[in-house]
Write a protein that holds these residues in place. Structure first.
Motif, PDB file in Angstrom:
ATOM      1  N   LEU A  27      11.773 -51.308  68.046  1.00 39.63           N
ATOM      2  CA  LEU A  27      12.329 -51.943  66.839  1.00 39.63           C
ATOM      3  C   LEU A  27      13.180 -50.968  66.032  1.00 39.63           C
ATOM      4  O   LEU A  27      14.171 -51.367  65.412  1.00 39.63           O
ATOM      5  N   ASN A  31      17.041 -51.630  65.223  1.00 42.06           N
ATOM      6  CA  ASN A  31      17.557 -51.639  63.847  1.00 42.06           C
ATOM      7  C   ASN A  31      18.762 -50.719  63.685  1.00 42.06           C
ATOM      8  O   ASN A  31      19.746 -51.070  63.015  1.00 42.06           O
ATOM      9  N   ARG A  34      21.794 -52.260  65.388  1.00 41.37           N
ATOM     10  CA  ARG A  34      22.355 -53.373  64.601  1.00 41.37           C
ATOM     11  C   ARG A  34      23.116 -52.857  63.377  1.00 41.37           C
ATOM     12  O   ARG A  34      24.172 -53.395  63.028  1.00 41.37           O
ATOM     13  N   TYR A 124      15.030 -56.212  61.482  1.00 39.45           N
ATOM     14  CA  TYR A 124      15.854 -56.353  62.698  1.00 39.45           C
ATOM     15  C   TYR A 124      16.301 -57.809  62.888  1.00 39.45           C
ATOM     16  O   TYR A 124      17.502 -58.086  63.047  1.00 39.45           O
ATOM     17  N   GLY A 130      19.406 -59.237  64.562  1.00 36.50           N
ATOM     18  CA  GLY A 130      19.181 -58.808  65.943  1.00 36.50           C
ATOM     19  C   GLY A 130      18.541 -59.908  66.775  1.00 36.50           C
ATOM     20  O   GLY A 130      17.721 -60.681  66.281  1.00 36.50           O
TER      21      GLY A 130
END
Ligand code: RFL
Length: 408
Positions: A27, A31, A34, A124, A130
């Protein structure tokens, strides 16, 4: 594994990065990608509700929190986490408090892993837009040593196998994932260490009985207390490896915790219902290198460190910071990209091996008294005495416990 050929599979899509696993490592990578405007897809074998409640870590090192903060991922943590400034060893009825913040100016944060995962998923998926698929089944990695790798999985709704072509794969699927298995056995070295002991890992619905982490060194075995929140406390009890948690009913657990963490003049531990009880066989491994072709491993997928020194999630975050930067540079075709990708494994492994060595050292402190071997019991107590009588030894311990060394 070679290209997937599945009759009836849906037409393939293509995306720059596929991330396998929605733990702290995956994750965090997602993040950062993104935030850089890079498309990626996270594939997770569990449901969102499950990963947001799975209990595990709690202790996060300050540098890791600052790393999250720099990437815009620590707002809740900074608002809600406890700051710890000391730990204490309890041995032979006495408590020895080790005030590491007084020595170093640095502290630990305590923030339960499910809260961090909840924050990271929300940021996220809900804020940075995401893509993520939860509850996917039978994830497989293909053609990782070509420039057209892919990942396939069985869709939970339809049962059909989906294929996602990509440029790079981040294997962040933990100790039991599929990514590590995709590395060719003759191209990687897996170093393993087995401590030959078990820990009964417990979560109690009870407030902590001390304001800091406690390490109990006792002839019956190690015991630990790790505060998690005002309502929940993690405890550990050393037990035989492979022991059955059913051998540890409520009364036996609390009798052993009270005995192994007893200090003359201190009140008994505050007891409460046990909401998690599982046996961990304490072992470590390290995969080298952490990259093969277009597959990069991060976190527990690449290295497991037994929770002796509370290091695993910190290492996962360190890998994730470095991997996200390398992938960003590669996808953007920065001139520096290939160099960053080549340096990734070594840069992670310096901290990994250092933390592994520290865990081994600390394991001897925790478990030496319970070996029944008077020689090891003697050297264990010598290590402990040195911490509290030698400022140089104390400084070295604090540096390793907090992970603050420059050499990483
Ligand atoms: P995770 O957290 O295991 O996440 C991997 C994710 O991948 C999913 N997955 C798959 N997804 C798709 N396909 C597959 N085939 C898949 N197989 C698995 C999983 O469902 C999961 O969501 O790995 P990551 O991101 O590398 O993070 C590692 C940390 O979780 C781990 O190192 C820590 O929990 C270790 N640890 C601690 N670390 C600390 O730094 N501080 C601590 O205080 C601390 N306490 C602990 C701990 C670990 C513990 N246990 C349970 C071993 C306390 C305990 C009791």
């Amino acid at each position: 594994m070679t290209s997937p050929q599945h009759p009836g599979s849906r037409p393939a899509s293509r995306i720059p990065v596929v991330i396998v696993g929605a733990g702290p490592a995956g994750l965090t990578v997602g993040n950062v990608l993104r935030a850089a405007g890079i498309d990626c897809l996270v594939l997770e074998s569990e449901t969102r509700a499950f990963i947001e409640t799975r209990p595990r870590a709690g202790v996060i090192e300050e540098w890791a929190v600052r790393g999250l903060e720099q990437r815009g991922l620590a707002a809740n943590l900074l608002a809600r986490a406890d700051r710890h400034t000391a730990c204490a060893f309890r041995s032979e009825g006495e408590q020895h408090r080790f005030p590491y913040t007084q020595l170093t100016g640095r502290h630990h944060f305590v923030y339960p892993q499910p809260l961090l995962v909840t924050d990271l998923v929300r940021e996220y998926a809900d804020v940075r837009g995401g893509a993520v698929r939860f509850a996917v089944r039978d994830v497989r990695l293909h053609d990782v040593d070509t420039d057209r790798p892919s990942v396939s999985y069985v869709c939970p709704e339809t049962g059909a196998r989906q294929v996602v072509h990509c440029d790079y794969i981040a294997g962040c699927d933990g100790a039991r994932g599929a990514s590590r298995a995709a590395l060719p056995a003759d191209r990687v070295r897996v170093a393993r260490h087995d401590y030959g002991i078990g820990w009964l890992a417990l979560l109690a619905e009870a407030p902590p009985s001390a304001d800091c982490v406690l390490f109990g060194l006792h002839p019956d075995g190690f015991a630990g207390q790790m505060p998690r929140s005002p309502e929940v406390t993690r405890y550990y009890l050393q037990c035989p490896p492979g022991d059955d948690p059913e051998n540890w009913p409520h009364d036996r657990v609390w009798e052993q915790l009270q005995r192994r963490l007893a200090v003359t003049g201190a009140p008994p531990l505050t007891q409460g219902p046990l909401i998690e009880k599982r046996v961990l066989d304490m072992h470590d491994y390290v995969v080298e290198p952490m990259r093969h072709g277009r597959l990069f491993l991060a976190g527990d997928a690449a290295h497991l460190v037994a929770p002796i020194a509370a290091k695993g999630m910190n290492l996962a975050l360190h890998d994730a910071f470095l991997l996200a930067d390398a992938l960003t540079a590669l996808v953007r075709r920065d001139p520096d990209g290939p160099r960053a990708a080549d340096a990734y494994s070594q840069a992670c492994l310096r901290r990994v091996w250092d933390y592994q060595e520290f865990s081994q050292w600390l394991s001897e402190v925790y478990h030496g008294s319970a070996t029944g071997d008077p020689f090891r019991a003697g050297t264990t107590l010598a290590r402990l005495r040195r911490l509290f009588t030698s400022p140089v030894a104390a400084a070295a311990f604090a540096e390793q416990y907090l992970g603050t060394a420059d050499r990483y």
